[in-house]
Design an enzyme around this catalytic site. Structure first.
Site, PDB file in Angstrom:
ATOM      1  N   SER A 167      -1.337 -23.230 -12.472  1.00  0.00           N
ATOM      2  CA  SER A 167      -0.253 -23.350 -11.500  1.00  0.00           C
ATOM      3  C   SER A 167       0.526 -24.361 -11.595  1.00  0.00           C
ATOM      4  CB  SER A 167      -1.309 -23.078 -10.213  1.00  0.00           C
ATOM      5  OG  SER A 167      -0.241 -22.766  -9.393  1.00  0.00           O
TER       6      SER A 167
ATOM      7  N   ASP B 113       1.027 -11.140  -9.507  1.00  0.00           N
ATOM      8  CA  ASP B 113       1.081 -12.706  -8.836  1.00  0.00           C
ATOM      9  C   ASP B 113       2.119 -12.600  -7.798  1.00  0.00           C
ATOM     10  OD1 ASP B 113       1.417 -15.299  -8.476  1.00  0.00           O
ATOM     11  OD2 ASP B 113       0.907 -15.842 -10.544  1.00  0.00           O
TER      12      ASP B 113
ATOM     13  N   HIS C  84      -2.623 -14.651  -8.670  1.00  0.00           N
ATOM     14  CA  HIS C  84      -2.406 -15.960  -9.078  1.00  0.00           C
ATOM     15  C   HIS C  84      -3.691 -16.583  -9.270  1.00  0.00           C
ATOM     16  CE1 HIS C  84       0.381 -19.206  -9.293  1.00  0.00           C
ATOM     17  NE2 HIS C  84      -0.570 -20.169  -8.803  1.00  0.00           N
TER      18      HIS C  84
END
Ligand code: MLT
Length: 207
Positions: free
Chosen positions: A105, A155, A186
């Site tokens: 991320s 996501d 995610h």
């Protein structure tokens, strides 16, 4: 650059590989260590903590909102991180030909931005849920770079089209890019580990 810039974990492994780990928003330098151990039990680990505190959540550069980045800060933080990494390489005597950066991320975005914006020793990277942050007008020559991008089809933070544009940017810069869209959001799933493990095993080493 002082090593004190980033509080970090350094654990010397018995193998030749070093994994540089960059955590996601709200994590810290310990987060990705179990993942790294699953990828390579013998790797040396270098894992810095993000210096930006967003309402108590640590990350590596500032953002104005979810997915809206402070581009000047991205530029500055990734330049400082590249300098910090070079100091760590000198200090810990890390073999850069066996260095792979692994980020999740915000950490993946940070690695991608560092590769695109600043000369740095990261040639091999595993980007878990990365998106476009900053793209320089003139792309660097990344013909020595090998990048694995793993994204989630569902996501909610990163539209797949955005991740695909990042992959296309790496490709335009000459990098060897492998990208997979996984049946998830995610969050990380078992496929991430399986694909990252197989990709890492397939990378050339200099034993
Ligand atoms: C970022 O800020 O880098 C992305 O939005 C991912 C995240 O939330 O960490």
């Amino acid at each position: 650059m002082s090593l004190n810039l980033h509080q970090h974990v350094y654990t010397k492994g018995s193998g030749s590989r070093t994994l540089l780990l960059l955590h996601g928003t709200g994590g810290d330098e310990h987060d990705l260590i179990p993942l790294a151990r699953s990828l390579d039990t013998e790797a040396t680990i270098l894992s810095p903590r993000g210096n930006i505190n967003e309402n108590g959540a640590l990350r590596f550069f500032r953002r104005l909102a979810e997915g809206v980045f402070d581009l000047a800060d991205v530029e500055r933080r990734t330049r400082d991180l590249a300098a910090w990494l070079n100091s760590a390489i000198d200090h810990y005597k890390i073999n850069t030909s066996e260095l792979t950066a692994v980020g999740y991320s915000n950490g993946a975005n940070t690695i991608a931005a560092m590769q695109l914006l600043h000369p740095n020793p990261v040639r091999s990277s595993i980007l878990l849920r990365a998106m476009i942050t900053a793209i320089p007008p003139q792309l660097p020559n990344l013909s020595a770079a090998r990048v694995l991008m793993l994204n989630g089809e569902r996501d909610a933070i990163i539209p797949l089209s955005n991740a695909q544009r990042l992959a296309a940017t790496f490709k335009s810069a000459g990098a060897k890019i492998d990208q997979h869209a996984l049946p998830c959001g995610h969050e990380l799933i078992a496929d991430d580990l399986r694909l990252a493990h197989a990709w890492l095993r397939s990378q050339p080493t200099t034993h």
